[in-house]
Design a protein around this motif. Structure first.
Motif, PDB file in Angstrom:
ATOM      1  N   ASP A 541      29.916  20.105  51.438  1.00 42.42           N
ATOM      2  CA  ASP A 541      29.051  19.651  50.345  1.00 42.42           C
ATOM      3  C   ASP A 541      29.875  18.876  49.326  1.00 42.42           C
ATOM      4  O   ASP A 541      29.963  19.231  48.161  1.00 42.42           O
ATOM      5  CB  ASP A 541      28.391  20.861  49.679  1.00 42.42           C
ATOM      6  N   HIS A 543      31.330  15.817  46.781  1.00 39.74           N
ATOM      7  CA  HIS A 543      30.731  14.988  45.748  1.00 39.74           C
ATOM      8  C   HIS A 543      30.612  13.577  46.294  1.00 39.74           C
ATOM      9  O   HIS A 543      31.460  12.708  46.067  1.00 39.74           O
ATOM     10  CB  HIS A 543      31.592  15.021  44.488  1.00 39.74           C
ATOM     11  N   HIS A 548      25.036  13.826  49.883  1.00 39.55           N
ATOM     12  CA  HIS A 548      24.068  14.438  48.981  1.00 39.55           C
ATOM     13  C   HIS A 548      22.676  13.846  49.146  1.00 39.55           C
ATOM     14  O   HIS A 548      21.669  14.568  49.102  1.00 39.55           O
ATOM     15  CB  HIS A 548      24.539  14.260  47.537  1.00 39.55           C
ATOM     16  N   TYR A 596      28.821  19.907  45.665  1.00 41.40           N
ATOM     17  CA  TYR A 596      28.551  18.555  45.189  1.00 41.40           C
ATOM     18  C   TYR A 596      28.735  18.424  43.683  1.00 41.40           C
ATOM     19  O   TYR A 596      29.163  17.386  43.176  1.00 41.40           O
ATOM     20  CB  TYR A 596      27.129  18.154  45.587  1.00 41.40           C
TER      21      TYR A 596
END
Length: 882
Positions: A541, A543, A548, A596
């Protein structure tokens, strides 16, 4: 690394608009859930863990796992267990306790370096703690560098092969340049810097250089699965070269004329929204983005300004990347690259270098509406590397080359240690790149005291980190600042280069620890590379808008890495979107989240990934020597049964320790042998002289020599003109101790792999093993074990005939053992007069090239030597005819 702007308070706390009573009930419920979640987390988390390199270990590498306990418990021993059979392979002591580190109250290093048998294993300590499974095998890193290239392709701007679509096709309009502001400049292409879509010359040039250097140094690490445009399909070229060309193309656009150099594309207005990279219209001029000219003066379109003082830091990086691109592309097939492109690389490498000399100082990126930018504060390292690469591009020799080497050495002395190593904190990208590449490239050009001076600069930095690292079980001495994984990769690479340049293995365990850290031997037990290795704990997950918004995998991306707890606690706008699976392992020492919402630790970067491509290629291609810190099985250093002269081969030849050193002394013929590794300056002279007398000589060349694109023309000529071409090792390893000759410095596996790699390089110039069954050892130094291993490969070891000083033609006036050409020629003439044999059957060894600071070149006297020997009725033959 550039990050997206914080979320608003309304988004972070959506219940703020509720009535106080409702808020109180809601808040109590949330607190209760948090307490319950924390209780469950603590209950489910094991009290002790074993952290390993999830990628696995090479048989001859240091193999260390770390056991850490969240309580004060201890262990006394551990077992290595075969994962397939669950049978114990070896029980070993845990050694010293290292005490507290991060979340752990007690830690131990579990050293199983002595185990070299390939297989799948796991570790279990005396308290019952079990590690994840892992492999020991020579090919554990095979394909890893190519895997990380997937992320580089995904970062492409212009045509993006992952999306099979184009983006940012209108870039861009100029700012701060000598042309009117808003002038259209075609700078479409390059790579997006991170999860945002900014593009910086400084990171792109560094990434391009690392990719090119990986190909130059480790060509066997890369395959050919993709085309130049990044779409699937072979094109006859390594994929890493295709990717590096994407970077070169953009750098040429950012430096389009002798005195125009742009520094960045876009600014932090980019961060206003998450999106897949289509056409942006965020900058007020349609779909164009601003392209900032490198003025060497502070810049910033809004409230904030950078502190730029010059252009050299960017110009030096650009010059180095273009220069290396020129060296690697000029020998490629015309259907892959035309000569006009190659000529542009050379011209722009030289003009960028000139700009760096004219405008010394640091070129920082320009901030937008936020006070964040790349705050580079050093340029000396960039100009050092650029100076060395100019030597390669210009092809200078003699006094001119010595002058340029002195310039590079002067730069090196001004910044001996990359400053972040001497500090425990730094501003964002304050000292970049994170490794001084110039030291490694300069050291290759030097000999004697000057070479040691430069390698000692590396050692000083390594020793500084080591003094911090030796205090904890993870051998962690790299500071936890933003992009700590990039620093870790660079530091491991510096350790690797130091080891390769000096054969000093004392920091091999520290180097391995930093490499292991990236792939799971860290407090969180996770690899920091998306999807590598498969089926293991890696970022899921990150960034990234790709993951995302679209759930696209960002295979191969290296995330920023842990930051100090004090840094994390002060960051604005971080909101975790999922429960923290690593909650038990967070501490003030370091924090990492696979979430994220954490832009500080979990955002992948293009330049960090490119640096990792180099390191992974190095790990795949090298064959490790036993290190001082590793306990190896006795059989590694046990000499094999000696070969005797009587059993060696033909009775008319002479042998020493299994190597043929002279042919038939009754026949009036001799062999002229040249070895080559770093230098080839004598090649044209030697080839011309041999052609003049219509004779053939023998050339024993390392894999490094054969892969050097600068040497390709002379290699082709030697092959074309029928000279004997044979192996001289791939990496020019020192096989045995200079004073204790029976003491091996390499294992049988290392020797075989290195020789095989040399033959692979020979095959690429048209010489197969069957054509080159004679092997001349590196440094002309070997023992009977090496002779036996050579024989087992179906190859005959040879060496020069002792008695003359011809092999001393590499010595320089700065060395204590310097021999002039006159002295060497005198020794040959004196030996030739000995009766009855003279030079009959003689193997006379010289070098195809020597260091520039030896201006008295023996090969310049080859013509007169051949005349003399022909007048004495000697016949020059290839060494296989003796």
């Amino acid at each position: 690394m550039a990050s997206f702007l914080p979320m608003t308070l309304q988004l972070r706390f959506p219940f703020l608009h509720l009535a106080p009573k409702v808020m109180l009930v809601r808040s109590l419920l949330i607190i209760a859930l948090l307490i319950s979640s924390l209780a469950l987390t603590i209950h489910d988390e094991p009290s002790a863990v074993i952290r390993i390199n999830l990628l696995g270990y090479r048989p001859n590498s240091p193999k260390i796992a770390v056991w850490g306990s969240l309580t004060a418990q201890t262990v006394t021993s551990f077992q290595l267990i075969d994962e397939q059979t669950n049978q114990d392979v070896k029980q070993l002591p845990v050694g010293q306790a290292f005490g507290e580190y991060g979340p752990f109250r007690q830690t131990y290093r579990l050293d199983f370096s002595a185990i070299q048998k390939p297989g799948r294993y796991y570790l279990r300590t005396s308290d019952g703690t079990r590690s994840p499974g892992f492999r020991i095998d020579e090919d554990v890193y095979k394909g890893a560098a190519d895997f990380c290239l997937r992320y580089m392709r995904q970062q492409r701007s212009g045509f993006n092969p992952f999306l099979n679509d184009s983006c940012h096709t209108h870039d861009g309009y100029s700012l701060y340049g000598p042309m009117p502001d808003s002038t259209h400049i075609d700078v479409v292409g390059g790579w997006h810097d991170a999860s945002d879509y900014l593009q910086y010359v400084t990171t792109s040039a560094n990434a391009t250089y690392h990719l090119l250097a990986a190909l130059r140094d480790f060509p066997s690490a890369f395959g050919d699965t993709y085309q130049t445009n990044g779409l699937e399909g072979k094109n006859g070229q390594p994929d890493v070269l295709d990717e590096a060309r994407w970077g070169l193309d953009w750098l040429l656009k950012m430096h389009p004329t002798d005195d125009w150099l742009f520094n960045q594309l876009g600014d932090d207005r980019d961060h206003s929204a998450m999106r897949i990279p289509k056409l942006d219209s965020l900058y007020g001029k349609g779909y164009e983005r601003p392209v900032y000219f490198a003025t060497g003066q502070p810049q910033g379109m809004f409230k904030y300004k950078n502190r730029a003082t010059g252009v050299a830091s960017t110009a030096g990086k650009v010059s180095s990347a273009l220069a290396l691109g020129y060296q690697l592309l000029r020998t490629r097939q015309p259907d892959y690259v035309d000569q006009s492109y190659v000529a542009r690389l050379r011209k722009r490498a030289q003009s960028a270098y000139k700009l760096g000399l004219q405008k010394p100082g640091n070129c920082q990126t320009a901030p937008g509406r936020a006070p964040y930018f790349y705050e580079e504060d050093n340029y000396i390292d960039d100009m050092e590397l650029a100076t060395v690469e100019q030597l390669n591009v210009a092809g200078t020799t003699g006094k001119q080359a010595l002058t340029q080497q002195k310039t590079a050495l002067d730069f090196a002395r001004k910044e001996p240690v990359t400053p972040w190593m001497l500090n425990d904190t730094a501003r964002h990208y304050q000292w970049y790149p994170f490794v001084n590449i110039g030291h490694a490239e300069l050291a290759k050009k030097l000999t004697g005291a000057n070479r040691k001076t430069v390698t000692d600069f590396y050692k000083s930095g390594i020793e500084t980190i080591w003094q911090r690292a030796r205090q904890n079980a993870f051998y962690r001495g790299v500071p936890f600042i933003w992009c700590s994984n990039n620093l870790t990769t660079s530091f491991a690479t510096q350790c690797f280069w130091y080891r390769q340049l000096t054969n000093d293995n004392q920091y091999a365990a520290l180097e391995q620890a930093n490499f292991d850290w990236l792939f799971g031997c860290n407090p969180w037990g996770t690899s920091f590379v998306y999807g590598l290795p498969a089926q293991e704990d890696t970022p899921s997950d990150p960034h990234s808008a790709f993951t995302h918004l679209k759930n696209y995998p960002i295979d191969g991306g290296l995330v920023d890495g842990p930051v100090r707890g004090s840094i994390y606690s002060k960051l604005i706008g971080i909101t975790l979107h999922e429960p923290d699976e690593y909650a038990a392992f967070q501490s003030n020492v370091a924090v990492y989240h696979d979430d994220y919402g954490d832009y500080s630790t979990n955002e992948p970067t293009m330049d960090g990934t490119a640096s990792l491509v180099y390191l992974l290629a190095a790990k795949q291609a090298e064959r490790l020597s036993p290190t001082r810190s590793v306990s190896l099985p006795k059989k590694i250093n046990r000499p094999v049964k000696k070969l005797t002269s009587s059993k060696a081969t033909d009775p008319k030849s002479s042998y020493v320790k299994g190597a043929k050193i002279r042919g038939d002394t009754t026949a009036r013929r001799f062999a002229l042998v040249f070895t080559g590794d770093e230098f080839a300056d004598g090649g044209p002279t030697i080839a011309r002289t041999l052609r003049k007398y219509n004779v053939r000589a023998s050339f024993f060349l390392t894999g490094r020599f054969l892969r050097n694109p600068a040497f390709a023309p002379i290699i082709r000529q030697l092959v074309r003109e029928g000279h004997y071409i044979g192996p001289h090792s791939d990496q020019h390893l020192l096989y045995c101790d200079w004073t204790k000759r029976d003491s091996l410095l390499v294992s049988h596996e290392q020797f075989t792999a290195d020789l095989t790699a040399n033959y692979v390089a020979l095959s690429r110039v048209g010489r197969q093993r069957s054509d080159a069954k004679l092997f001349l050892p590196p440094y002309e130094w070997y023992n009977d074990s090496i002779a036996a291993w050579t024989k087992a490969e179906g190859v005959q070891l040879i060496n020069y005939t002792p008695g003359t000083l011809s092999h001393a033609d590499y010595t320089t006036p700065q060395d204590g053992n310097y021999r002039s050409s006159a002295t060497i020629l005198k020794s040959i003439r004196t030996y030739e007069q000995q009766k009855p044999a003279g030079l009959n059957g003689f193997i006379l060894l010289m070098h195809i090239g020597t260091a520039p600071n030896r201006t008295d070149k023996l090969y310049d006297h080859l013509d007169e030597l051949l005349i003399e020997l022909q007048q004495k009725s000697y016949r020059l033959v290839c060494v296989d005819e003796l």
